[in-house]
Motif scaffolding. Structure first.
Motif, PDB file in Angstrom:
ATOM      1  N   MET A  50       0.863  -1.217   0.039  1.00  0.00           N
ATOM      2  CA  MET A  50      -0.299   0.131   0.072  1.00  0.00           C
ATOM      3  C   MET A  50       0.861   1.223  -0.150  1.00  0.00           C
ATOM      4  SD  MET A  50      -3.467  -0.340  -0.100  1.00  0.00           S
ATOM      5  CE  MET A  50      -3.823   1.137   0.941  1.00  0.00           C
ATOM      6  N   VAL A  51       1.758   1.231   0.647  1.00  0.00           N
ATOM      7  CA  VAL A  51       2.690   2.634   0.957  1.00  0.00           C
ATOM      8  C   VAL A  51       3.434   2.608  -0.262  1.00  0.00           C
ATOM      9  CG1 VAL A  51       4.769   3.512   1.985  1.00  0.00           C
ATOM     10  CG2 VAL A  51       3.028   2.514   3.253  1.00  0.00           C
ATOM     11  N   LYS A  52       3.773   1.730  -1.004  1.00  0.00           N
ATOM     12  CA  LYS A  52       4.568   1.799  -2.376  1.00  0.00           C
ATOM     13  C   LYS A  52       3.725   2.297  -3.259  1.00  0.00           C
ATOM     14  CE  LYS A  52       7.483  -1.044  -5.688  1.00  0.00           C
ATOM     15  NZ  LYS A  52       7.674  -2.291  -6.099  1.00  0.00           N
ATOM     16  N   ALA A  53       2.262   1.996  -3.485  1.00  0.00           N
ATOM     17  CA  ALA A  53       1.548   2.380  -4.418  1.00  0.00           C
ATOM     18  C   ALA A  53       1.187   3.669  -4.219  1.00  0.00           C
ATOM     19  CB  ALA A  53       0.119   1.369  -4.362  1.00  0.00           C
ATOM     20  N   ALA A  54       1.118   4.041  -2.931  1.00  0.00           N
ATOM     21  CA  ALA A  54       0.489   5.558  -2.723  1.00  0.00           C
ATOM     22  C   ALA A  54       1.842   6.577  -2.843  1.00  0.00           C
ATOM     23  CB  ALA A  54       0.006   5.646  -1.191  1.00  0.00           C
ATOM     24  N   ALA A  55       3.024   6.081  -2.605  1.00  0.00           N
ATOM     25  CA  ALA A  55       4.162   6.978  -2.483  1.00  0.00           C
ATOM     26  C   ALA A  55       3.796   8.217  -1.836  1.00  0.00           C
ATOM     27  CB  ALA A  55       4.483   7.414  -3.880  1.00  0.00           C
ATOM     28  N   PRO A  56       3.380   8.200  -0.540  1.00  0.00           N
ATOM     29  CA  PRO A  56       2.815   9.348   0.368  1.00  0.00           C
ATOM     30  C   PRO A  56       3.915  10.401   0.384  1.00  0.00           C
ATOM     31  CG  PRO A  56       3.232   7.313   1.712  1.00  0.00           C
ATOM     32  CD  PRO A  56       3.696   6.871   0.180  1.00  0.00           C
ATOM     33  N   GLU A  57       3.324  11.470   0.233  1.00  0.00           N
ATOM     34  CA  GLU A  57       4.041  12.833   0.732  1.00  0.00           C
ATOM     35  C   GLU A  57       2.924  13.912   1.051  1.00  0.00           C
ATOM     36  OE1 GLU A  57       6.538  14.015  -2.474  1.00  0.00           O
ATOM     37  OE2 GLU A  57       4.803  14.360  -3.862  1.00  0.00           O
ATOM     38  N   GLY A  58       3.614  14.861   1.741  1.00  0.00           N
ATOM     39  CA  GLY A  58       2.333  16.044   2.134  1.00  0.00           C
ATOM     40  C   GLY A  58       1.169  15.485   3.180  1.00  0.00           C
ATOM     41  N   LEU A  59       0.099  16.044   2.786  1.00  0.00           N
ATOM     42  CA  LEU A  59      -1.010  15.551   3.415  1.00  0.00           C
ATOM     43  C   LEU A  59      -1.741  14.342   3.097  1.00  0.00           C
ATOM     44  CD1 LEU A  59      -3.119  16.298   5.765  1.00  0.00           C
ATOM     45  CD2 LEU A  59      -4.250  17.918   4.042  1.00  0.00           C
ATOM     46  N   VAL A  60      -1.866  13.640   3.873  1.00  0.00           N
ATOM     47  CA  VAL A  60      -2.675  12.309   3.571  1.00  0.00           C
ATOM     48  C   VAL A  60      -3.835  11.855   4.601  1.00  0.00           C
ATOM     49  CG1 VAL A  60      -2.653   9.613   3.536  1.00  0.00           C
ATOM     50  CG2 VAL A  60      -0.716  11.149   2.456  1.00  0.00           C
ATOM     51  N   LEU A  61      -5.003  11.782   3.998  1.00  0.00           N
ATOM     52  CA  LEU A  61      -6.135  11.357   4.815  1.00  0.00           C
ATOM     53  C   LEU A  61      -6.385   9.891   4.737  1.00  0.00           C
ATOM     54  CD1 LEU A  61      -8.845  14.073   3.796  1.00  0.00           C
ATOM     55  CD2 LEU A  61      -6.909  14.367   5.237  1.00  0.00           C
ATOM     56  N   GLU A  62      -6.450   9.203   6.056  1.00  0.00           N
ATOM     57  CA  GLU A  62      -6.800   7.762   6.020  1.00  0.00           C
ATOM     58  C   GLU A  62      -8.148   7.426   6.462  1.00  0.00           C
ATOM     59  OE1 GLU A  62      -4.916   3.801   7.805  1.00  0.00           O
ATOM     60  OE2 GLU A  62      -4.369   5.746   8.491  1.00  0.00           O
ATOM     61  N   PRO A  63      -9.064   6.949   5.758  1.00  0.00           N
ATOM     62  CA  PRO A  63     -10.243   6.484   6.335  1.00  0.00           C
ATOM     63  C   PRO A  63      -9.949   5.135   7.251  1.00  0.00           C
ATOM     64  CG  PRO A  63     -10.277   6.752   3.791  1.00  0.00           C
ATOM     65  CD  PRO A  63      -9.061   6.848   4.316  1.00  0.00           C
ATOM     66  N   GLY A  64     -10.698   5.126   8.278  1.00  0.00           N
ATOM     67  CA  GLY A  64     -10.728   3.842   9.294  1.00  0.00           C
ATOM     68  C   GLY A  64      -9.248   3.334   9.429  1.00  0.00           C
ATOM     69  N   PRO A  65      -8.511   3.918  10.234  1.00  0.00           N
ATOM     70  CA  PRO A  65      -6.980   3.646  10.547  1.00  0.00           C
ATOM     71  C   PRO A  65      -7.034   2.493  11.653  1.00  0.00           C
ATOM     72  CG  PRO A  65      -7.473   5.426  11.897  1.00  0.00           C
ATOM     73  CD  PRO A  65      -8.818   5.305  10.962  1.00  0.00           C
ATOM     74  N   GLY A  66      -8.366   2.231  12.425  1.00  0.00           N
ATOM     75  CA  GLY A  66      -8.286   1.255  13.265  1.00  0.00           C
ATOM     76  C   GLY A  66      -7.004   1.216  14.282  1.00  0.00           C
ATOM     77  N   GLU A  67      -6.314   0.448  14.317  1.00  0.00           N
ATOM     78  CA  GLU A  67      -5.099   0.471  15.492  1.00  0.00           C
ATOM     79  C   GLU A  67      -3.708   1.073  14.947  1.00  0.00           C
ATOM     80  OE1 GLU A  67      -4.919  -3.365  17.187  1.00  0.00           O
ATOM     81  OE2 GLU A  67      -6.473  -2.788  18.745  1.00  0.00           O
ATOM     82  N   GLY A  68      -4.062   1.451  13.772  1.00  0.00           N
ATOM     83  CA  GLY A  68      -3.004   2.130  13.178  1.00  0.00           C
ATOM     84  C   GLY A  68      -1.850   1.803  12.413  1.00  0.00           C
ATOM     85  N   PRO A  69      -1.693   0.419  11.866  1.00  0.00           N
ATOM     86  CA  PRO A  69      -0.657  -0.014  11.394  1.00  0.00           C
ATOM     87  C   PRO A  69      -0.143   0.675   9.988  1.00  0.00           C
ATOM     88  CG  PRO A  69      -2.279  -1.507  11.015  1.00  0.00           C
ATOM     89  CD  PRO A  69      -2.825  -0.765  12.234  1.00  0.00           C
ATOM     90  N   LEU A  70      -1.085   0.821   9.303  1.00  0.00           N
ATOM     91  CA  LEU A  70      -0.938   1.740   8.068  1.00  0.00           C
ATOM     92  C   LEU A  70      -0.618   3.201   8.308  1.00  0.00           C
ATOM     93  CD1 LEU A  70      -1.076   1.739   4.883  1.00  0.00           C
ATOM     94  CD2 LEU A  70      -3.241   2.045   4.800  1.00  0.00           C
ATOM     95  N   THR A  71      -1.424   3.625   9.307  1.00  0.00           N
ATOM     96  CA  THR A  71      -1.146   5.075   9.768  1.00  0.00           C
ATOM     97  C   THR A  71       0.558   5.248  10.096  1.00  0.00           C
ATOM     98  OG1 THR A  71      -3.214   4.898  10.738  1.00  0.00           O
ATOM     99  CG2 THR A  71      -1.900   6.854  11.262  1.00  0.00           C
ATOM    100  N   PHE A  72       0.979   4.400  10.695  1.00  0.00           N
ATOM    101  CA  PHE A  72       2.209   4.571  11.221  1.00  0.00           C
ATOM    102  C   PHE A  72       3.311   4.408   9.893  1.00  0.00           C
ATOM    103  CE2 PHE A  72       0.567   3.790  15.533  1.00  0.00           C
ATOM    104  CZ  PHE A  72       1.233   4.702  16.182  1.00  0.00           C
ATOM    105  N   ALA A  73       2.886   3.344   9.149  1.00  0.00           N
ATOM    106  CA  ALA A  73       3.651   3.102   8.015  1.00  0.00           C
ATOM    107  C   ALA A  73       3.608   4.493   6.982  1.00  0.00           C
ATOM    108  CB  ALA A  73       3.280   2.078   7.229  1.00  0.00           C
ATOM    109  N   LEU A  74       2.510   5.101   6.725  1.00  0.00           N
ATOM    110  CA  LEU A  74       2.558   6.459   5.907  1.00  0.00           C
ATOM    111  C   LEU A  74       3.288   7.528   6.500  1.00  0.00           C
ATOM    112  CD1 LEU A  74      -1.458   6.151   5.161  1.00  0.00           C
ATOM    113  CD2 LEU A  74       0.521   5.823   3.649  1.00  0.00           C
ATOM    114  N   ALA A  75       3.152   7.609   7.990  1.00  0.00           N
ATOM    115  CA  ALA A  75       4.039   8.481   8.553  1.00  0.00           C
ATOM    116  C   ALA A  75       5.432   8.498   8.471  1.00  0.00           C
ATOM    117  CB  ALA A  75       3.589   8.760  10.095  1.00  0.00           C
TER     118      ALA A  75
END
Length: 275
Positions: A49-74
């Motif tokens: 997911m992180v590779k596909a998104a190539a996140p930078e700047g502001l990212v909104l995450e729907p439904g993070p739950g306990e946050g594994p993807l949240t922390f990876a994006l940060a």
């Protein structure tokens, strides 16, 4: 960072069920059923997911739950605003991220929030039940740059044209957004395990639109998808002169059903029939 816990009514994440009272169901069990909650627990899937998104700047995450993807994006360099409606999960994630300036947790229904005015991306493992609502929200947001969504695999394949057919949503938005099917994520990557596999769907805003008159293009597409006469030609002839020449220019056979017309061919049809 201060946490905002505004009211909302959905989440996509799921906590493991535990035995307990309430007729054999705990609050976590009830939330799982009501809110269509599923945890993404596979680190490899998160990395995809992180590779596909190539996140930078502001990212909104729907439904993070306990946050594994949240922390990876940060960790990848994004400034994440995570929208979680489940108060248990929102509170837990807020506690874990308190003092982390990269992450803000908001308790809210993502589909009801106002889109930021600054450029932003959406990245999330989203619930099957409200996938269309989230996609529609993304397509309406003027400052959205991209959406990288983990959806039901069938949904992703349909929207990306992987079956050789194209849906109304994809065709209508095509001049402004490209749609791409990414990696499959097997059902075993979630807890509890769902009944179907998922896939990454990437929706990316084009630097320059292919069409500059949204209204006339979408009217053309809606007429074509009306299904009159069994072919795109039959539908379009009810409203537009010169259809046969336009179909020839777009290399569309006269008996082609509407779902088999490629979005790029719709752009040619618009150029011939509406400009």
């Amino acid at each position: 960072m201060a946490q905002n816990f505004a009211h909302g009514n959905y989440s996509h994440t799921q906590k493991k069920a535990r035995n307990g009272g309430g007729g054999g169901r705990t609050p976590a069990d009830r939330a799982r059923r009501t809110l269509s909650q599923n945890f993404l627990v596979d680190r490899h899937a998160i990395d995809l997911m992180v590779k596909a998104a190539a996140p930078e700047g502001l990212v909104l995450e729907p439904g993070p739950g306990e946050g594994p993807l949240t922390f990876a994006l940060a960790e990848a360099g994004a400034r994440v605003v995570a929208y979680e409606v489940d108060p248990r999960l929102a509170g837990r994630l807020a506690s874990r991220t308190r003092g982390d300036d990269r992450i803000e947790v908001v308790r809210a229904d993502f589909t009801t929030v106002r889109a930021p005015r600054e450029p932003f991306a959406v990245v999330g493992n989203i619930p099957y039940a409200i996938t269309s609502r989230i996609v529609d929200w993304c397509l309406r947001a003027p400052a959205l740059t991209s959406a990288t969504l983990l959806t039901q695999r069938e949904y992703a394949r349909k929207r990306a044209g992987d079956y050789g057919r194209w849906t109304l949503v994809t065709v209508e938005s095509w001049p402004w957004f490209g749609w791409r099917l990414g990696d499959m994520v097997g059902r075993e990557s979630f807890r509890p395990v769902p009944s179907v596999d998922s896939a990454i769907l990437r929706v990316e805003r084009r630097p320059e639109p292919l069409v500059h008159d949204r209204r006339s293009y979408q009217e053309l597409v809606e007429v074509g998808f009306a299904g009159i006469g069994g072919s795109v030609r039959a539908s379009l002839k009810t409203h537009y002169p010169g259809v046969d020449a336009a179909l020839a220019a777009a290399d569309v056979a006269r008996d082609t059903v509407v779902g088999h017309v490629h979005p790029e061919q719709w752009v040619v049809l618009w150029e011939r029939l509406c400009r």
